[in-house]
Design a protein around this motif. Structure first.
Motif, PDB file in Angstrom:
ATOM      1  N   MET A   1       0.850  -1.192   0.000  1.00  0.00           N
ATOM      2  CA  MET A   1       0.000   0.000   0.000  1.00  0.00           C
ATOM      3  C   MET A   1       0.891   1.249   0.000  1.00  0.00           C
ATOM      4  SD  MET A   1      -3.038   0.844   2.748  1.00  0.00           S
ATOM      5  CE  MET A   1      -3.566  -0.867   2.772  1.00  0.00           C
ATOM      6  N   LYS A   2       0.490   2.265  -0.772  1.00  0.00           N
ATOM      7  CA  LYS A   2       1.255   3.510  -0.797  1.00  0.00           C
ATOM      8  C   LYS A   2       0.673   4.482   0.230  1.00  0.00           C
ATOM      9  CE  LYS A   2       3.118   3.325  -5.448  1.00  0.00           C
ATOM     10  NZ  LYS A   2       3.312   4.061  -6.715  1.00  0.00           N
ATOM     11  N   VAL A   3       1.509   4.928   1.144  1.00  0.00           N
ATOM     12  CA  VAL A   3       1.053   5.761   2.261  1.00  0.00           C
ATOM     13  C   VAL A   3       1.855   7.063   2.293  1.00  0.00           C
ATOM     14  CG1 VAL A   3       0.724   5.897   4.758  1.00  0.00           C
ATOM     15  CG2 VAL A   3       0.514   3.684   3.588  1.00  0.00           C
ATOM     16  N   SER A   4       1.148   8.186   2.465  1.00  0.00           N
ATOM     17  CA  SER A   4       1.828   9.476   2.652  1.00  0.00           C
ATOM     18  C   SER A   4       1.459  10.026   4.021  1.00  0.00           C
ATOM     19  CB  SER A   4       1.402  10.472   1.566  1.00  0.00           C
ATOM     20  OG  SER A   4       1.825  10.033   0.292  1.00  0.00           O
ATOM     21  N   VAL A   5       2.472  10.352   4.809  1.00  0.00           N
ATOM     22  CA  VAL A   5       2.271  10.947   6.133  1.00  0.00           C
ATOM     23  C   VAL A   5       2.781  12.385   6.066  1.00  0.00           C
ATOM     24  CG1 VAL A   5       2.815  10.815   8.597  1.00  0.00           C
ATOM     25  CG2 VAL A   5       2.553   8.710   7.262  1.00  0.00           C
ATOM     26  N   TYR A   6       1.989  13.306   6.581  1.00  0.00           N
ATOM     27  CA  TYR A   6       2.353  14.730   6.545  1.00  0.00           C
ATOM     28  C   TYR A   6       2.659  15.184   7.974  1.00  0.00           C
ATOM     29  CZ  TYR A   6       0.168  14.322   1.978  1.00  0.00           C
ATOM     30  OH  TYR A   6      -0.161  13.914   0.702  1.00  0.00           O
ATOM     31  N   GLY A   7       3.922  15.526   8.236  1.00  0.00           N
ATOM     32  CA  GLY A   7       4.314  16.004   9.568  1.00  0.00           C
ATOM     33  C   GLY A   7       5.060  14.945  10.351  1.00  0.00           C
ATOM     34  N   ALA A   8       6.323  15.251  10.722  1.00  0.00           N
ATOM     35  CA  ALA A   8       7.162  14.289  11.455  1.00  0.00           C
ATOM     36  C   ALA A   8       6.839  14.256  12.941  1.00  0.00           C
ATOM     37  CB  ALA A   8       8.642  14.638  11.261  1.00  0.00           C
ATOM     38  N   GLY A   9       6.226  15.337  13.454  1.00  0.00           N
ATOM     39  CA  GLY A   9       5.952  15.384  14.894  1.00  0.00           C
ATOM     40  C   GLY A   9       6.954  16.262  15.614  1.00  0.00           C
ATOM     41  N   ASN A  10       6.465  17.007  16.604  1.00  0.00           N
ATOM     42  CA  ASN A  10       7.293  17.949  17.359  1.00  0.00           C
ATOM     43  C   ASN A  10       8.108  17.206  18.414  1.00  0.00           C
ATOM     44  OD1 ASN A  10       8.346  19.958  19.028  1.00  0.00           O
ATOM     45  ND2 ASN A  10       6.514  21.230  18.913  1.00  0.00           N
ATOM     46  N   GLN A  11       9.349  16.846  18.056  1.00  0.00           N
ATOM     47  CA  GLN A  11      10.179  16.033  18.966  1.00  0.00           C
ATOM     48  C   GLN A  11      10.577  16.792  20.227  1.00  0.00           C
ATOM     49  OE1 GLN A  11      10.378  12.798  18.102  1.00  0.00           O
ATOM     50  NE2 GLN A  11       9.194  13.434  16.298  1.00  0.00           N
ATOM     51  N   ASN A  12      10.743  18.111  20.123  1.00  0.00           N
ATOM     52  CA  ASN A  12      11.071  18.898  21.321  1.00  0.00           C
ATOM     53  C   ASN A  12       9.944  18.790  22.353  1.00  0.00           C
ATOM     54  OD1 ASN A  12      12.639  20.900  22.850  1.00  0.00           O
ATOM     55  ND2 ASN A  12      10.931  22.283  22.372  1.00  0.00           N
ATOM     56  N   LEU A  13       8.712  18.840  21.867  1.00  0.00           N
ATOM     57  CA  LEU A  13       7.559  18.689  22.761  1.00  0.00           C
ATOM     58  C   LEU A  13       7.563  17.313  23.413  1.00  0.00           C
ATOM     59  CD1 LEU A  13       4.697  19.448  23.859  1.00  0.00           C
ATOM     60  CD2 LEU A  13       3.778  18.530  21.717  1.00  0.00           C
ATOM     61  N   ASP A  45       4.862   1.188   1.116  1.00  0.00           N
ATOM     62  CA  ASP A  45       5.697   2.177   0.421  1.00  0.00           C
ATOM     63  C   ASP A  45       5.326   3.545   0.993  1.00  0.00           C
ATOM     64  OD1 ASP A  45       7.077   3.773  -1.297  1.00  0.00           O
ATOM     65  OD2 ASP A  45       6.139   3.022  -3.138  1.00  0.00           O
ATOM     66  N   VAL A  46       6.190   4.105   1.840  1.00  0.00           N
ATOM     67  CA  VAL A  46       5.807   5.264   2.651  1.00  0.00           C
ATOM     68  C   VAL A  46       6.640   6.500   2.320  1.00  0.00           C
ATOM     69  CG1 VAL A  46       5.478   6.131   5.005  1.00  0.00           C
ATOM     70  CG2 VAL A  46       5.194   3.693   4.531  1.00  0.00           C
ATOM     71  N   VAL A  47       5.942   7.636   2.184  1.00  0.00           N
ATOM     72  CA  VAL A  47       6.588   8.944   2.040  1.00  0.00           C
ATOM     73  C   VAL A  47       6.206   9.798   3.235  1.00  0.00           C
ATOM     74  CG1 VAL A  47       6.513  11.110   0.748  1.00  0.00           C
ATOM     75  CG2 VAL A  47       6.792   8.955  -0.468  1.00  0.00           C
ATOM     76  N   LEU A  48       7.186  10.468   3.813  1.00  0.00           N
ATOM     77  CA  LEU A  48       6.938  11.399   4.920  1.00  0.00           C
ATOM     78  C   LEU A  48       7.255  12.811   4.436  1.00  0.00           C
ATOM     79  CD1 LEU A  48       6.406  12.169   7.912  1.00  0.00           C
ATOM     80  CD2 LEU A  48       8.833  11.655   8.358  1.00  0.00           C
ATOM     81  N   ALA A  49       6.246  13.688   4.472  1.00  0.00           N
ATOM     82  CA  ALA A  49       6.453  15.079   4.058  1.00  0.00           C
ATOM     83  C   ALA A  49       6.661  15.955   5.287  1.00  0.00           C
ATOM     84  CB  ALA A  49       5.237  15.577   3.272  1.00  0.00           C
ATOM     85  N   GLU A  50       7.808  16.629   5.340  1.00  0.00           N
ATOM     86  CA  GLU A  50       8.103  17.519   6.467  1.00  0.00           C
ATOM     87  C   GLU A  50       8.953  18.680   5.945  1.00  0.00           C
ATOM     88  OE1 GLU A  50       7.262  17.917   9.989  1.00  0.00           O
ATOM     89  OE2 GLU A  50       8.125  19.709   9.104  1.00  0.00           O
ATOM     90  N   PRO A  51       8.364  19.883   5.842  1.00  0.00           N
ATOM     91  CA  PRO A  51       9.116  21.019   5.306  1.00  0.00           C
ATOM     92  C   PRO A  51      10.170  21.556   6.270  1.00  0.00           C
ATOM     93  CG  PRO A  51       6.906  21.694   5.955  1.00  0.00           C
ATOM     94  CD  PRO A  51       6.952  20.214   6.093  1.00  0.00           C
ATOM     95  N   ASN A  52      10.031  21.275   7.551  1.00  0.00           N
ATOM     96  CA  ASN A  52      10.965  21.797   8.556  1.00  0.00           C
ATOM     97  C   ASN A  52      11.930  20.699   9.014  1.00  0.00           C
ATOM     98  OD1 ASN A  52      12.299  23.108  10.613  1.00  0.00           O
ATOM     99  ND2 ASN A  52      10.566  23.083  12.031  1.00  0.00           N
ATOM    100  N   LYS A  53      13.072  20.622   8.366  1.00  0.00           N
ATOM    101  CA  LYS A  53      14.040  19.561   8.678  1.00  0.00           C
ATOM    102  C   LYS A  53      14.566  19.693  10.103  1.00  0.00           C
ATOM    103  CE  LYS A  53      16.228  15.979   6.979  1.00  0.00           C
ATOM    104  NZ  LYS A  53      17.436  16.017   6.174  1.00  0.00           N
ATOM    105  N   ASP A  54      14.522  20.930  10.667  1.00  0.00           N
ATOM    106  CA  ASP A  54      15.059  21.150  12.020  1.00  0.00           C
ATOM    107  C   ASP A  54      14.171  20.576  13.118  1.00  0.00           C
ATOM    108  OD1 ASP A  54      17.215  22.484  10.955  1.00  0.00           O
ATOM    109  OD2 ASP A  54      16.269  24.467  11.104  1.00  0.00           O
ATOM    110  N   ILE A  55      13.038  20.042  12.756  1.00  0.00           N
ATOM    111  CA  ILE A  55      12.124  19.527  13.769  1.00  0.00           C
ATOM    112  C   ILE A  55      12.670  18.255  14.419  1.00  0.00           C
ATOM    113  CG2 ILE A  55      10.710  17.960  12.363  1.00  0.00           C
ATOM    114  CD1 ILE A  55       8.233  19.354  13.692  1.00  0.00           C
ATOM    115  N   MET A  56      13.680  17.629  13.750  1.00  0.00           N
ATOM    116  CA  MET A  56      14.316  16.434  14.326  1.00  0.00           C
ATOM    117  C   MET A  56      15.822  16.503  14.107  1.00  0.00           C
ATOM    118  SD  MET A  56      11.939  13.097  13.785  1.00  0.00           S
ATOM    119  CE  MET A  56      12.458  12.737  12.126  1.00  0.00           C
ATOM    120  N   SER A  57      16.556  15.809  14.977  1.00  0.00           N
ATOM    121  CA  SER A  57      18.016  15.740  14.834  1.00  0.00           C
ATOM    122  C   SER A  57      18.378  14.787  13.691  1.00  0.00           C
ATOM    123  CB  SER A  57      18.641  15.254  16.140  1.00  0.00           C
ATOM    124  OG  SER A  57      18.104  13.990  16.486  1.00  0.00           O
ATOM    125  N   ASP A  58      19.626  14.899  13.237  1.00  0.00           N
ATOM    126  CA  ASP A  58      20.078  14.074  12.109  1.00  0.00           C
ATOM    127  C   ASP A  58      19.977  12.583  12.423  1.00  0.00           C
ATOM    128  OD1 ASP A  58      20.570  16.327  10.645  1.00  0.00           O
ATOM    129  OD2 ASP A  58      22.731  16.371  11.066  1.00  0.00           O
TER     130      ASP A  58
END
Length: 342
Positions: A1-13, A45-58
């Motif tokens: 199944m092809k899945v798109s997730v929008y938003g990685a989640g606020n890891q600092n929170l 088959d998963v795509v994660l869309a997150e425009p703010n790369k700084d929301i998580m560490s490398d």
């Protein structure tokens, strides 16, 4: 199944403010990125869309990519990929804007799902013009984790099915696809009415659980001890919940506290302690006796704005009778959307 997730989640929170690793366990990343990892490990088959790369560490991004998730910064690129689209995005208006951007690009027969970001019914209302014309094939539901993905508490998904008045926001095959996706990731799937899903799955479930406990407490005492008619109990429950909801809507939490006067409420509610088993009432009275001092001061300065006591569903019937179906539906939908305007 092809899945798109929008938003990685606020890891600092999750990590620094809520201290989830210490309180609940599990391991970062939490949130949408963890959902993406789990779906990928289940073979999707998963795509994660997150425009703010700084929301998580490398190192956390590496975990995501090592699981086989493709990370993109462009929502439209993710839109073109998935047959299931899950919005792990900020509450309210931002999510509406994202979904209005992606809907024209999603593949045929896709289903778009909320998490704790918005009610699926209100999401449907916001998209209705395009869903009834250009994209009749797209369904709206929820794929609500009802806990923070990545913690041991996340063992299920809440999926929005037919509404309580029988409307199908998504087809049966689209709902079944979400059930299949949840189970493939080792999660239990609960299909509930779409207009109920947010109440039992969002953070507001805290309010739902405590309020339902109070309703059932009164039902037991009123029915078995005071022996008042069931209709009277139901009318008083409606009056109480509607009054509180109206005050929150017009005057905020501070205005609600000021209007209800906790000192007075403690005295009156104490007289309803008729059974030893009413532990919920004991807990409520204890909380009211020890209100936060800051909240008390804010309540003192709060403005109590006008509200109108109505039975909301009776009001809906009256409006439909007085102004006609289409006009009434428009007014009801606009008022529902106002819940999420901020």
């Amino acid at each position: 199944m092809k899945v798109s997730v929008y938003g990685a989640g606020n890891q600092n929170l999750y990590i620094n403010q809520l201290n989830l690793p210490e309180k609940f366990g599990g391991e970062p990343p939490y949130g949408g990125s963890r959902m993406a990892i789990e779906f990928a490990k289940a073979g999707h088959d998963v795509v994660l869309a997150e425009p703010n790369k700084d929301i998580m560490s490398d190192d956390l991004w590496k975990k995501v990519e090592d699981a086989g998730v493709k990370v993109v910064s462009d929502d439209i690129e993710a839109a073109k990929h998935g047959e299931v689209h899950i919005l792990f995005t900020p509450f309210g208006k931002i999510t509406f804007n994202i979904v209005k951007t992606i809907i024209e690009h999603v593949p045929e027969n896709s289903v778009i799902c909320n998490t704790c970001t918005v009610s699926p019914v209100v999401l449907y209302y916001s998209l209705e013009p395009i869903l009834r014309t250009k994209r009749k094939d797209v369904g709206i539901s929820s794929m609500h984790p009802a806990a923070v993905p990545g913690t041991p508490q996340h063992g299920h998904y809440v999926i929005g099915g037919k509404t309580t008045d029988g409307r199908e926001l998504a087809s049966e095959s689209q709902i079944n696809k979400l059930v299949e996706l949840a189970k493939s990731a080792g999660k239990e799937a609960y299909v509930v009415p779409a207009d109920v899903s947010s109440v039992v799955a969002d953070m507001g479930s805290l309010v739902t659980a405590v309020a339902l406990s109070g309703v059932l407490d009164y039902y037991t005492v009123g029915n078995k001890i005071i022996k008042v008619p069931k209709k009277m109990i139901e009318q008083q429950v409606i009056m109480t919940l509607q009054t509180m909801a109206s005050l929150v809507e017009t005057s905020g939490i501070e205005g609600l506290v000021k209007a209800l006067n906790p000192e007075l409420l403690i005295k009156t509610a104490s007289s309803m302690k008729l059974l030893d088993m009413q532990k919920d009432l004991d807990a409520a009275l204890e909380i009211l006796k020890n209100l936060d001092e800051t909240l008390k001061k804010e309540a003192e300065n709060a403005e109590i704005k006008p509200t109108t006591l109505v039975a909301a569903q009776s009001l809906v019937k009256e409006i439909k009778t007085l102004i006609g179906g289409a006009a009434a539906e428009g007014a009801i939908k606009r008022s529902a959307r106002k819940l999420f305007e901020h």
